[in-house]
Design an enzyme around this catalytic site. Structure first.
Site, short mmCIF file in Angstrom:
data_model
loop_
_atom_site.label_atom_id
_atom_site.label_comp_id
_atom_site.label_asym_id
_atom_site.label_seq_id
_atom_site.Cartn_x
_atom_site.Cartn_y
_atom_site.Cartn_z
N ASN B 390 0.83 -1.20 0.00
CA ASN B 390 0.00 0.00 0.00
C ASN B 390 0.87 1.26 0.00
O ASN B 390 1.00 1.91 -1.04
CB ASN B 390 -0.94 -0.03 1.21
N ASP B 391 1.48 1.57 1.14
CA ASP B 391 2.24 2.82 1.26
C ASP B 391 3.31 2.98 0.18
O ASP B 391 3.57 4.08 -0.27
CB ASP B 391 2.92 2.89 2.64
N VAL B 392 3.93 1.86 -0.23
CA VAL B 392 5.05 1.94 -1.18
C VAL B 392 4.61 2.31 -2.58
O VAL B 392 5.43 2.45 -3.48
CB VAL B 392 5.86 0.62 -1.23
N ALA B 431 1.69 3.53 7.59
CA ALA B 431 2.00 4.92 7.95
C ALA B 431 0.75 5.70 8.31
O ALA B 431 0.84 6.86 8.71
CB ALA B 431 2.74 5.60 6.80
#
Lengths: 129, 463
Positions: B390-392, B431
């Site tokens: 997700n965040d990446v 995050a």
């Protein structure tokens, strides 16, 4: 006769002991009088140079193999077993020896575990057919 | 130390360096591992031939027990559990260092460092520093192991005055070491060990589960420095060289991991980042609707595309979806598409973890590419298939200066013609930041368990 031989035996045992103590004393004097502090400088030289070798070698490791890298480094950091073997080495049993034996066991878990698991990981990496 | 012994230890050191060098390519890596084994064998045999080492029977038994335990664990362990295994192994190196130092303290003559009560100052300093690092490595690794294994909550445990207590303890350990070097008192020795145990726990407790790649690498580094510290006590270059190799390797890996998250090492160490708390607090309510698709749509669209990049994340490993994913990839390749995998530096829970998981699922390593190798290709790619990451992939890292992940390198999946997101729900990532990508026109969400979704797509492809 047997009495004299007994006395001789105990005398030679004592002489042996004194010789041992003298040699230990001599070595400890040599250590304190600079023999060891020389090694510190030498050792730090080796440490710094080895850090540079490590820096260049590790950056050349492909990112895909970073997990196996951790496996191998984990295994080789158990080279501490060298110290453990020296500690466990003497014949007479004392606390120091038992500490050494425990350290041998712990390091052996790591050596075998580290190399075997790395080998398992590496055997999975295959090229496209 | 005789010349022959020194020479043999030198050979070992060189073999260890070559063993790491072998890991520069998968084709030479197994030989590298073999060289490492050879180096270790030479080191052990050389030490056993030392005139001071006589109790072969006891040593043999200890070695055999350890070897059996280590081998049986390493043979059985699942590849998803690799990070906690490595953490557990690090703890053993730390503990072994403490035992070796304790042994040297009680019987210094076995190490040629004087006699009990009159150990030279230099050796005392080295001994106590080695002990402290070893003890911190031991308890720190145990906590890291607990967090990765789920015995301890992965959430960061933060309390007031935490860093102040750590600072006091750190200073306390230094004071103890100074006093120990003067007095050579045995209580002081064990106090150093105990205080270092405590600080090892306190250092790792505030760090969240997803920061563990940095921590596992850092502990890897510590275990190396502990070995180097013992090397000074023994006046043994092999231990110093090996310790430096391991120490710098761990340090570089933690640097790479930090850079992959655009966080400073200090920021990670201070802890408190991530976990469920941050995710719920940061997850702003969003009224926008993401487009939702199903497996059949995805199967149809992917069947008709020429180029596909799969972006796996830790969520895929949790769902054990790697085998189903590889099968899906094989079917797509059979249908004529070019399938590749893109790995973010911090995918998984330890450096390179995702590569091992894909390799285990029989994905050839030349189809698996790193961020900087593949990132340009997204704009010429028909489909990006994001699974468990997700965040990446969040473009906010490039555009939104207020975002918690601003500046983090990301995989540019947004540039692909069509993006599929396999996710269990709309929850934000580690995050705690909402992913802009979910609301783009070219994004289709595939909700469900990663493994189940892959299997459904496989069914769709087979029909």
């Amino acid at each position: 006769m047997s009495e004299i031989s007994n006395q001789l035996e105990s005398l030679s045992y004592k002489a042996q002991q004194i010789a041992n103590e003298a040699s230990q004393l001599a070595s400890s004097v040599a250590e304190t009088s600079g023999g060891h502090s020389d090694f510190i400088i030498f050792g730090i030289t080796v440490l710094v140079l080895a850090c540079f070798v490590g820096y260049y070698v590790v950056w050349s490791v492909t990112p895909a193999l970073h997990s196996p890298l951790m496996g191998v480094t984990n295994a080789i950091s158990s080279v501490i077993i060298v110290g453990a073997l020296l500690a466990a080495g003497p014949v007479d049993s004392n606390i120091s020896k038992y500490f050494g034996l425990v350290a041998v066991t712990l390091a052996a878990v790591n050596i075998f575990g580290g190399f075997v698991v790395t080998n398992r990981m590496l055997s999975m990496f295959k090229k496209k057919q | 130390m005789s010349t022959l012994t020194t020479a043999a230890y030198l050979v070992s050191s060189v073999l260890f360096i070559l063993s790491l060098r072998g890991l520069s390519h998968p084709s030479t890596a197994r030989r590298g591992n073999f060289l490492g084994i050879l180096g270790m064998t030479i080191a052990i045999v050389t030490t056993l031939s030392n005139p001071g080492v006589l109790s072969y029977k006891e040593i043999g038994i200890a070695f055999l027990i350890g070897g059996l335990i280590g081998t049986s664990i390493a043979v059985k362990i699942q590849m998803t559990a690799l990070p906690q295994l490595v953490a557990a192994f690090h703890s053993l190196v730390g503990l072994a260092a403490v035992f070796v130092a304790a042994s040297a303290y009680y019987n210094p003559s076995a190490f040629n460092i004087g006699t009990v009560g009159s150990i030279p100052m230099g050796s005392l300093i080295e001994m106590s520093i080695g002990t402290a690092i070893g003890a911190v490595t031991f308890t720190g690794s145990i906590i890291a192991f607990g967090k990765l294994q789920g015995f301890v909550s992965g959430n960061p445990l933060v309390f007031k005055g935490q860093h102040f207590i750590n600072l006091l303890l750190g200073l306390g350990i230094i004071a103890l070491i100074v006093k120990f070097c003067i007095d050579q008192n045995q209580e002081l020795f064990w106090l150093i060990v105990f205080a270092s145990f405590v600080i090892g726990v306190l250092l790792i407790v505030p760090i969240g589960g997803a920061d563990m790649p940095v921590i596992v690498s850092m502990l890897n580094s510590y275990s190396g420095w502990a070995a180097a510290g013992i090397g000074f006590t023994l006046s043994n270059n092999l231990l110093i060289i090996t310790g430096a190799l391991v120490g710098s390797s761990g340090a570089i890996l933690s640097y790479i991991m930090c850079k992959g998250m655009n966080r400073s090492f200090l920021n990670v160490l201070l802890g408190g980042f991530g976990g469920e708390q941050a995710a719920s607090a940061g997850g702003v309510k969003d009224d926008r609707q993401a487009k939702q698709g199903n497996a059949a749509d995805a199967a149809f669209m992917m069947k008709n595309s020429k180029t596909i990049i799969i972006v796996p994340g830790y969520g895929m490993a949790v769902a054990q979806a790697q085998h189903a994913l590889r099968e899906m990839g094989d079917l797509l390749k059979a249908a004529g598409a070019e399938v590749r995998y893109a790995i973010h530096p911090v995918a998984g829970r330890m450096p390179g973890h995702m590569n091992v998981l894909l390799a285990e699922a029989n994905v050839p390593y030349d189809e698996v590419l790193e961020l900087d190798e593949i990132n340009r290709d997204f704009s010429e790619t028909d489909v990006a298939f994001v699974i468990g990451a997700n965040d990446v992939t969040n473009p906010a890292a490039k555009t939104d200066k207020t975002s918690a992940i601003y500046g983090m390198p990301i995989l540019d999946v947004e540039n692909a013609g069509q993006v599929f997101f396999v996710k269990r729900g709309m929850a934000s990532g580690y995050a705690g930041v909402q992913n802009e990508l979910f609301f783009r026109d070219n994004t289709l969400m595939l909700f469900g368990d990663a493994k189940k979704v892959c299997e459904d797509i496989i069914k769709g492809l087979e029909n």
